[in-house]
Write an enzyme that holds these catalytic residues in place. Structure first.
Site, mmCIF file in Angstrom:
data_model
loop_
_atom_site.group_PDB
_atom_site.id
_atom_site.type_symbol
_atom_site.label_atom_id
_atom_site.label_comp_id
_atom_site.label_asym_id
_atom_site.label_seq_id
_atom_site.Cartn_x
_atom_site.Cartn_y
_atom_site.Cartn_z
ATOM 1 N N GLU A 28 6.221 -1.492 2.151
ATOM 2 C CA GLU A 28 7.544 -2.565 2.546
ATOM 3 C C GLU A 28 8.969 -2.754 2.058
ATOM 4 O O GLU A 28 9.845 -2.298 2.784
ATOM 5 C CB GLU A 28 6.782 -3.514 2.425
ATOM 6 C CG GLU A 28 7.350 -5.262 3.860
ATOM 7 C CD GLU A 28 6.843 -5.624 3.427
ATOM 8 O OE1 GLU A 28 5.152 -6.428 3.533
ATOM 9 O OE2 GLU A 28 8.020 -7.145 3.654
ATOM 10 N N VAL B 129 6.657 4.590 -2.324
ATOM 11 C CA VAL B 129 5.417 5.296 -3.263
ATOM 12 C C VAL B 129 5.163 6.551 -3.750
ATOM 13 O O VAL B 129 5.331 6.984 -3.186
ATOM 14 C CB VAL B 129 4.040 4.549 -2.675
ATOM 15 C CG1 VAL B 129 2.928 4.238 -3.651
ATOM 16 C CG2 VAL B 129 4.583 2.724 -1.239
ATOM 17 N N LYS C 236 5.109 1.957 -6.929
ATOM 18 C CA LYS C 236 5.704 1.244 -6.185
ATOM 19 C C LYS C 236 7.220 0.323 -6.323
ATOM 20 O O LYS C 236 7.696 0.146 -7.824
ATOM 21 C CB LYS C 236 4.885 -0.193 -5.541
ATOM 22 C CG LYS C 236 4.198 0.168 -4.142
ATOM 23 C CD LYS C 236 3.647 -1.116 -4.081
ATOM 24 C CE LYS C 236 2.624 -0.877 -2.985
ATOM 25 N NZ LYS C 236 1.829 -2.099 -2.786
ATOM 26 N N ASP D 203 -4.975 -10.436 5.541
ATOM 27 C CA ASP D 203 -4.557 -9.002 5.748
ATOM 28 C C ASP D 203 -5.377 -8.144 5.138
ATOM 29 O O ASP D 203 -5.233 -7.178 4.982
ATOM 30 C CB ASP D 203 -2.845 -9.063 5.275
ATOM 31 C CG ASP D 203 -2.367 -7.740 6.611
ATOM 32 O OD1 ASP D 203 -2.739 -7.927 7.437
ATOM 33 O OD2 ASP D 203 -1.266 -7.161 6.033
HETATM 34 P P1 AMP Z 1 1.658 -0.083 0.646
HETATM 35 O O1 AMP Z 1 2.757 -1.113 -0.090
HETATM 36 O O2 AMP Z 1 0.988 -1.161 -0.625
HETATM 37 O O3 AMP Z 1 0.894 -0.183 1.924
HETATM 38 O O4 AMP Z 1 1.498 1.473 0.282
HETATM 39 C C1 AMP Z 1 2.100 2.375 1.245
HETATM 40 C C2 AMP Z 1 0.815 4.119 0.950
HETATM 41 O O5 AMP Z 1 0.673 4.058 0.038
HETATM 42 C C3 AMP Z 1 -0.457 3.015 0.832
HETATM 43 O O6 AMP Z 1 -0.818 3.151 2.543
HETATM 44 C C4 AMP Z 1 -0.885 4.302 0.427
HETATM 45 O O7 AMP Z 1 -0.897 5.944 1.151
HETATM 46 C C5 AMP Z 1 0.092 4.326 -0.670
HETATM 47 N N1 AMP Z 1 -0.586 3.744 -1.925
HETATM 48 C C6 AMP Z 1 -0.181 2.683 -2.129
HETATM 49 N N2 AMP Z 1 -0.949 2.111 -3.145
HETATM 50 C C7 AMP Z 1 -1.307 3.675 -4.089
HETATM 51 C C8 AMP Z 1 -2.070 3.784 -4.988
HETATM 52 N N3 AMP Z 1 -2.685 3.171 -5.791
HETATM 53 N N4 AMP Z 1 -3.278 4.910 -4.825
HETATM 54 C C9 AMP Z 1 -2.805 5.781 -4.162
HETATM 55 N N5 AMP Z 1 -2.055 6.299 -2.812
HETATM 56 C C10 AMP Z 1 -1.415 4.108 -3.061
#
Ligand code: AMP
Length: 833
Positions: free
Chosen positions: A481, A485, A503, A596
């Site tokens: 968001e 990442v 992130k 969520d």
């Molecule tokens: P988020 O902002 O947490 O929804 O993360 C966006 C995308 O990044 C997720 O849908 C995953 O594909 C990837 N992602 C986030 N955190 C991780 C993690 N700890 N390990 C691997 N992929 C991640």
């Protein structure tokens, strides 16, 4: 009695299969000791391989003669305690069509038998006492032509037998008129190899007797660790470890490293230095086995026989001066070292005495300048260390975070502090005092970062500050968001580099965005559970601002399941659901409502362990367990949200349970979109009118029932997360309970009539139908092979599917089930084909 071996676990790259050979005819150097009768039936071909090792090939080829009954008996094979064994045969078989003269009598199969006995005495038994394992046919037979080309088509067939009840067995091969060469026979059993998972050691475990049996095995915590939740895993009939449950934790002072808990060995050599009437100087050597970089030493001392009142000094050097001591008194010293893995054990006790008053006065005057210098150096050193502690910025695991905690918990503590034994208890030192919230050990509750006046304080209470230089960013793996990442690596001082997800907060952010971004870390940092994504720390002191978490190799669960449609066993899917439920139980115990919960917000690692993530939207329950936090105008993920949360924003752990039911549905349907393409408004209306999602295809009835329970309108009637975990554990322990599937006709009765892909009226085309069941990739093949109308499709059989090249069992099932359902609906007059 027997099953063909397929390996449905190809995706479990981390669990390697472990087989133990009981016999491998290729590796037997001398005589195999097998017996053929009649004597002119099977014969051994005395060949050797390139290393002159004998190849024990047996052949028989009496295809022109009637009534053949040729037996080949192995010697006795011990089963070594295994109750299910596997037999791998490699053989060539002559195509009868290539033998014009022998067509009438020629066979293209042979039979395999076994006979159990506790010892070798059982050999002279009658033919009819052998139990048939199977008739073995060749996938590929060879012809005269192949012989000419010297191409021998080697067949491999595997069968398994069990449960075995005796100590061993014989195998027998019966030929009834084929032309066979039995090139090798390998007999083996499978075991789940000894592993350490979640700091628990699981022993070598021979798989169960039943081909679908899962053995529950308890793990034993590794040295210096203690049980958190009783560690268990399940050993599958295939010899793979599945569904890890529970974990051990390193004891206080120890830290996990490569599946062990190691700390530095005790300091062994301590020497006294200068002694005055009020001070004792000491020096020592680094421990023999530092097991990492020594970050500091802790020196504990007390007046002899006054152990209840002691002083602790911390030093980065291998020497200190303890002052303010009583003249002429004996003091006991103990020293221990700390690495990133925590403190090692204390050294043995060293006893030294201060000088008596009269002697102190006569201490060597020439030492005075040295003392002055030492004291000055000591003071400077002390000041540097205090500054270091308070600044809290380093790659070290413990410094920034732990020191600020220490300062909060013991505001009156100085660098060198005397305090009572009770206060020094490491558990108590870990107690958190945050903004007036007192957190007692064992009664952990979630603290809403919004209750902090200064959100920056919250993030530093719960998240460690990491120096940007400790992080290597490797590649972008997703879009969050607030920014990209990435995957990368984190190297903390004294620790091995390990993979992490990072992130980032995009440039040009507003203060609110920064706060919201870091808010997730403030929440995540409060959790410590194997099914909750683990926060490593944050970077806030340099740009870009980052949140660093453990890396989950398989990314988000919904995408992962879509990519691997139909590829997992039910037990593997239930294992994933169990993990999610366990993480949610932990969150609800902490008083945290996720709001969520959806497969897209679950991450999955290479061990197929699922972890709850995405704490961006979440809010906390008020003190009253009945009072739910309500928001004004936040976005609500309608398809995943309980009706009362949608209608009047009643978000509770019970509404999380509703969402969990939807996640179950997503998992069992391999990432299908709940309610397909229905609009949000239609979803709200349908759910309000009592409609529920139909069972996913091939879904065990017990799981669908659990989903329906989670979707009870009355939130108090829904199961609690601990009940869900227990229920899933029961199913895992008893996999046969998962064999009863929801049948097609009962699925239809639960259908959301207008919007189910199978219930949405006639499909206009084969393509539309295949797309609807996510099998669109086969449209071209169907069309090319004459299945261009739904009428034609209705005639498709499983054989036809295989012929069309639909080889994946999951896909075959999906297509056949959908056809079956359409037929049922046709009968019911619901869907005109
Ligand atoms: P988020 O902002 O947490 O929804 O993360 C966006 C995308 O990044 C997720 O849908 C995953 O594909 C990837 N992602 C986030 N955190 C991780 C993690 N700890 N390990 C691997 N992929 C991640």
């Amino acid at each position: 009695m027997f099953t063909e071996i397929r390996n449905p676990y190809i995706f479990l790259n981390i669990f390697f299969l472990f087989t133990v050979n009981l016999l491998d005819s290729r590796t037997v150097m001398g005589d195999l000791g097998w017996i053929a009768y009649p004597k002119n039936g099977w014969e051994e071909i005395g060949e050797v391989d390139e290393n002159y090792a004998p190849i024990h090939t047996y052949q028989v080829c009496k295809v022109m003669e009637q009534n053949q009954n040729n037996w080949l008996l192995t010697s006795w094979i011990s089963n070594e305690g295994a109750s299910r064994i596997f037999i791998e045969l490699k053989f060539t078989l002559r195509d009868c069509n290539s033998l014009p003269g022998g067509l009438g009598t020629c066979k293209e199969t042979f039979n395999m038998y076994y006979f159990e006995s506790d010892d070798e005495d059982g050999r002279n038994i009658r033919e009819n006492q052998y139990i048939k394992i199977d008739t073995i046919a060749a996938d590929e037979s060879f012809t005269e032509l192949d012989l000419g080309d010297r191409v021998m088509k080697l067949n491999t067939e595997v069968r398994d037998v069990g449960p075995l009840t005796k100590k061993g067995f014989y195998l027998a091969f019966q030929d009834v008129g084929a032309c066979i060469a039995l090139v090798s026979v390998r007999v083996y059993y499978k075991k789940c190899p000894s592993v350490v998972r979640n700091l628990a050691r699981f022993p070598d475990t021979i798989t169960g007797a039943d081909s679908s049996q899962l053995l529950e095995v308890s793990g034993v915590c590794v040295n210096h660790s203690v049980t958190d939740e009783a560690p268990k895993m399940h050993c599958s009939a295939e010899g793979e470890w599945l569904v890890p449950i529970g974990k051990c934790l390193c004891k206080a002072g120890y830290e996990e490293k490569n599946n062990t808990c190691q700390a530095p060995s005790p300091v062994s050599s301590v020497k006294k230095g200068k002694i005055t009437k009020n001070s004792i100087s000491l020096s020592w050597q680094e421990p023999d086995r530092p097991n990492g970089i020594i970050l500091e030493y802790e020196i504990k001392y007390f007046e002899k026989d006054q152990e209840t009142s002691y002083t602790i000094i911390k030093s980065k050097e291998t020497m200190i001066t303890a002052d303010g001591l009583k003249p002429g008194s004996a003091y006991v010293f103990q020293i221990r070292a700390r690495t990133a893995a925590g403190y090692g054990g204390f050294s043995r006790r060293f006893e030294f005495e201060t000088s008596p008053v009269s002697v102190a006065a006569s201490s060597d005057q020439s030492q005075i300048p040295i003392i002055v210098v030492s004291v000055t150096v000591g003071v400077i050193l002390l000041a540097v260390v205090i500054g270091f502690l308070l600044s809290g910025s380093c790659c070290d695991h413990g410094c920034g975070w732990a020191s600020s905690l220490r300062a909060v918990a013991y505001p009156s503590l100085t660098w060198r502090c005397g305090y009572s034994k009770a206060k020094q208890d490491p558990e108590e030192e870990k107690m958190h005092f945050h903004n007036g919230h007192i957190k007692l050990p064992g009664v952990r509750t979630y603290i809403d970062p919004h209750t902090y006046e200064d959100p920056n304080q919250a993030v530093h209470e719960f998240a460690k500050e990491i120096e940007a230089s400790c992080i290597t960013i490797e590649r972008v793996i997703g879009a969050g968001e607030f920014g990209e990442v990435c995957s990368g690596r984190l190297k903390l001082q004294g620790k091995r580099e390990f993979p992490v997800a990072i992130k980032t907060l995009k440039v040009g952010y507003t203060e609110k965005q920064r706060r919201d971004f870091l808010g997730e870390a403030s929440i995540m940092g409060q959790f410590d559970h194997p099914n909750i994504i683990h926060l490593e720390g944050v970077v806030t002191k340099s740009k870009p601002v980052m949140i660093v978490t453990e890396y989950m190799e398989n990314g988000s669960l919904d995408t992962f399941l879509k990519k691997n449609d139909g590829q997992f066993t039910v037990i593997q899917l239930v294992g994933m659901l169990r993990g999610i439920a366990s993480g949610m139980k932990y969150l609800s115990d902490m008083g945290y409502v996720h709001r969520d919960l959806a497969a897209r917000n679950i991450l999955i690692n290479s061990n197929l362990v699922c972890k709850v993530s995405d704490f961006g939207l979440s809010r906390v329950l008020e003190d009253d367990p009945e009072a739910a936090y309500t928001t004004r105008g936040g976005k609500i993920p309608i398809r995943w949200t309980a009706p009362e949360a949608i209608a009047f924003r009643k978000f509770t752990s019970a509404s999380d349970v509703w969402s969990y039911g939807i996640v179950m549905w997503e998992v069992m349907s391999y990432g299908e979109r709940p309610y397909w393409e229905m609009t949000n408004q239609d979803v709200i209306k349908a759910v309000e009118e009592g409609y529920r999602l139909p069972s996913p295809m091939d879904c065990p009835a017990a799981l669908y029932q659990l989903m329906l329970d989670c979707w009870q309108k009355d939130r108090n009637s829904r199961p609690k997360f601990d009940e869900i975990v227990s229920m899933l554990d029961k199913l895992i322990r008893n996999p046969s309970s998962l064999k009863t599937l929801v049948n097609a006709s009962s699925r239809v009765s639960n259908l959301l009539v207008e919007h189910s892909p199978v219930g949405s009226g006639a499909y206009k085309s084969v393509g539309e139908w295949l797309e609807a069941i996510k099998m669109g990739r086969y449209t071209e093949i169907f069309m090319e092979n004459g299945y261009s109308s739904m009428d034609a499709v209705a005639q498709v059989t499983l054989e036809d599917l295989r012929r069309l090249g639909v080889t994946l069992v999951g896909h075959q099932k999906k297509i056949m089930n959908s056809l079956q359902e359409m037929k049922v609906q046709l009968v019911n007059g619901m869907v005109p084909l």
